[in-house]
Scaffold this active site. Structure first.
Site: not given
Length: 398
Positions: A260, A303
């Protein structure tokens, strides 16, 4: 109507059907240049049998004989270009142009040779055989062999041998005293029947190959994230589940890595979504370049990314994650398109007996959460807590 004329009429109909079918494929799948050239090839090929029907009414056979030869040769050349385009091979102009020119010149020179001459027959049929050989060579350069590709290769080889065998058959049973008498001969019936079988076989296999590859491309597009170029969630789960089942059946280890981007919302808010998209593209490229060929890399959304590594243990997974983390963190701001360094956090979990892909993702996500809470820009492993001893359990309940 003679038997040969009847089969010739069937060949015209079949060639027309395949020309239409490939034209429809080319219209439906616009980038399919191979289908366009195959449609052109089969369309040109219609001229040859149509001209055969005109031959009996010619006083001088030479113009029509030459047109029959050239039209069929050009049809084969167009199909060769179609094969090259479909299999993403360079178009072999360097050999096609000399072959076409040499074949046409040779045909002009042998027009008045006796029909019973074996040399004339070989010189007439050799260019057709060479075209089939060129098609087979193009197929042999294909790196991704599948069943239908092998079938097409066999058909091309058989077709090439068939052209070389026709002069011997003509010599044995006769091909008529003149070109005008060709359609009434037994040789013509045999020749056109063999041509019909090869025409149908080649066209049908080519059509099946194109439909197969179109479906493969459609599936790939539906499973690909357009921004990152990685698998989307659907594609990742589909391929990840299959790879997990293979690993479980083989008894080999595997790890799941969830990654992430750190503070990604602030990047979007401060520098715009175009900059955020650029960061995602670069991070996806880093993950892809760092993974082994067997690794499955996908963008789960936003993301968040996931990497499934079959055949890897926790330490191997950590090495991969650290390599990707440091490579991405070391990218200069100019490459990223933002004036700050951007980092990512990673969580890793190993495959356990009976695990599903969701189980692995859940544990890797828990490890990722730990990496985030410990300061980000780091790699955390999901380590199972050791089972409590009986004494510990009694002490806790006391």
């Amino acid at each position: 109507m003679s038997a040969a004329a009847f089969v010739l009429a069937i060949n015209i109909f079949v060639a027309g059907l395949f020309a239409t079918a490939f034209g429809i494929v080319a219209a439906y799948q616009r980038p399919a240049l191979g289908a366009t050239w195959l449609a052109i090839g089969y369309g040109i090929g219609l001229l040859s049998p149509l001209l055969e029907f005109l031959m009996p009414y010619q006083d001088d056979h030479r113009p029509v004989s030459f047109a029959i030869f050239v039209s069929f040769l050009l049809a084969q050349a167009a199909c060769i270009i179609g094969l090259a385009d479909h299999y993403r091979r360079p178009r072999p102009w360097w050999i096609l142009v000399p072959l076409l020119a040499g074949a046409m010149l040779t045909n002009l020179l042998i027009l008045d040779m006796p029909r019973a001459s074996l040399l004339r027959g070989l010189l007439y049929q050799a260019p057709y055989a060479l075209m089939q050989t060129l098609g087979a060579v193009l197929l042999l350069g294909n790196r991704h062999w599948r069943a239908l590709d092998r079938v097409l290769l066999v058909i091309l080889v058989v077709s090439g041998l068939h052209y070389l065998g026709k002069p011997l058959l003509a010599l044995a049973i006769g091909s008529g005293s003149s070109p005008q008498a060709y359609l009434g001969t037994t040789y013509a019936a045999y020749s056109q029947s063999l041509a019909a079988v090869l025409l149908v076989s080649t066209g049908l296999v080519l059509l099946l190959i194109m439909v197969r590859d179109m479906m493969t491309d459609m599936i790939a597009r539906s499973e690909t994230d357009t921004l990152s170029g990685l698998l989307n969630r659907r594609g990742f789960e589909d391929r990840g589940n299959k790879a997990l089942m293979r690993a479980a059946l083989a008894g080999v280890p595997a790890v799941m890595i969830v990654a992430d981007l750190d503070h990604f919302k602030a990047i979007n808010d401060s520098y715009g979504h175009a900059s955020g998209d650029r960061v995602i593209e670069l991070f996806a490229g880093t993950l892809r370049d760092s993974a082994e060929q067997r690794g499955i890399v996908g963008r789960l959304g936003g993301e968040e990314f996931a990497i499934f590594l079959p055949g890897a243990n926790l330490m191997t997974g950590r090495l991969y994650a650290e390599t990707a983390r440091s490579a991405f963190a070391g990218l200069p701001p100019d490459d990223l398109g933002v004036p700050i360094a951007v980092t990512a956090s990673f969580g890793i979990a190993s495959l356990r007996p009976g695990d599903t892909l969701s189980d692995l993702l859940r544990r890797a996500d828990a490890a990722l959460y730990q990496a985030k809470t410990e300061g980000r820009n780091r790699v955390s492993l999901f380590i199972e807590e050791p089972p409590r001893s009986l004494w510990q359990e009694r002490g806790r309940s006391a």
